[in-house]
Scaffold this motif. Structure first.
Motif, PDB file in Angstrom:
ATOM      1  N   THR A   1     -15.790  -9.254 -14.157  1.00  0.00           N
ATOM      2  CA  THR A   1     -15.876  -8.103 -15.070  1.00  0.00           C
ATOM      3  C   THR A   1     -14.578  -7.301 -15.035  1.00  0.00           C
ATOM      4  O   THR A   1     -14.078  -6.866 -16.080  1.00  0.00           O
TER       5      THR A   1
ATOM      6  N   ASP B   1     -20.922  -6.367 -20.144  1.00  0.00           N
ATOM      7  CA  ASP B   1     -22.155  -6.945 -19.600  1.00  0.00           C
ATOM      8  C   ASP B   1     -23.380  -6.080 -19.896  1.00  0.00           C
ATOM      9  O   ASP B   1     -24.485  -6.586 -19.990  1.00  0.00           O
TER      10      ASP B   1
ATOM     11  N   ASP C   1     -18.843 -10.743 -21.608  1.00  0.00           N
ATOM     12  CA  ASP C   1     -19.330 -10.720 -20.235  1.00  0.00           C
ATOM     13  C   ASP C   1     -20.824 -11.054 -20.262  1.00  0.00           C
ATOM     14  O   ASP C   1     -21.610 -10.283 -20.815  1.00  0.00           O
TER      15      ASP C   1
HETATM   16 MG   LIG Z   1     -19.643  -8.841 -13.701  1.00  0.00          MG
END
Ligand SMILES: [Mg+2]
Ligand SMILES: Nc1ncnc2c1ncn2[C@@H]1O[C@H](COP(=O)(O)OP(=O)(O)O)[C@@H](O)[C@H]1O
Length: 247
Positions: free
Chosen positions: A43, A83, A159
């Protein structure tokens, strides 16, 4: 021209390297899948490319544009899905998409048809006109997938694209990614879904404790690890290493 060039990228949080000396080059029409355990730095890497974090050292160049010198210009070439997709809870999905299109200066007449096609493709229903506070993770994921493609980005960063999606939507996402690749777009995807990496990646990276351990296509990684199954390859190549702290 290369879509993405990353040189000696480094980022630390406190005394821990989140990303150490990352180098990577991606061409148009490549799907790069980044694999690695929780906390490996996936990330952070995406956020550094997207310009949401500033590196301690190193350069990111997108389509020849240096992200330090021309951050806005570089960002206009990127589509990014984090994400945890964020949609203002008191906006409807449609209002959110219109809002983001406005940020990218895309005119409504220019994207209306495309939006209708994307809604159909991702099975977006009448709920798109309800407040997003009532959406499931998968519904939010569909909204951001539609929003992602409106400004026609050259570099697409995602993500964990499959979290929360039902099997049919996962298949649609997979097909959409391959279509984008065939259009010459470059995709950079972080995931834990190994079958996804196996099916669509032209290049796979394995990161652990902030360090890119291996980059290659499935055949190359298979040779290095001496394994054939993607799960075995991943487990072998991502074996634990000790997290070194900065002296
Ligand atoms: Mg991550
Ligand atoms: N904002 C932050 N502040 C402090 N440490 C962070 C922050 N974001 C990430 N980290 C640390 O950086 C490392 C990499 O995290 P991350 O990039 O989120 O990993 P991944 O996405 O691979 O699970 C982890 O050790 C994590 O705890």
């Amino acid at each position: 021209m290369k879509t993405l060039v990353i040189k000696n990228l480094k980022k630390k949080f406190g005394t821990t390297w989140a990303v150490r000396n990352l180098n990577l080059e991606l061409e148009p029409g490549e799907i790069f899948v980044l694999l690695g355990p929780n906390g490996a730095g996936k990330t952070t890497t995406l956020k550094l490319i997207a310009g949401l974090l500033h590196p301690d050292e190193g350069d990111v160049v997108i389509n020849g544009i240096d992200t330090r010198k021309n951050p806005l210009e570089a960002k206009s070439r990127i589509g990014y899905i984090p994400d945890e997709p964020f949609i203002y809870s008191k906006l409807t999905g449609r209002e959110f998409i219109n809002f983001v299109a406005g940020i990218y200066n895309v005119k409504h007449d220019d994207y209306e048809k495309k939006m209708a096609e994307l809604f159909k493709r991702f099975g977006v229903g009448a709920w798109i006109d309800g407040f997003s506070e009532g959406y499931s993770h998968g519904m939010k994921q569909k909204v951001v997938m539609c929003q992602l493609l409106l400004h026609d980005p050259q570099l697409i960063l995602i993500d964990e694209p499959l979290v929360g999606l039902d099997p049919k939507s996962s298949k649609t996402v997979r097909e959409t990614f391959i279509e984008l690749k065939n259009q010459g777009k470059t995709l950079f995807i972080c995931t834990h879904t190994l079958s996804f990496a196996k099916d669509i990646a032209s290049k796979i990276g394995i990161i652990n404790v902030g360090e890119m351990k291996f980059i290659g296509n499935l055949d190359e990684l298979s040779k290095i690890s001496g394994k054939r199954d993607i799960e075995e390859i991943y487990l072998k190549l991502s074996e634990e290493s000790v997290n070194e702290t900065i002296p």
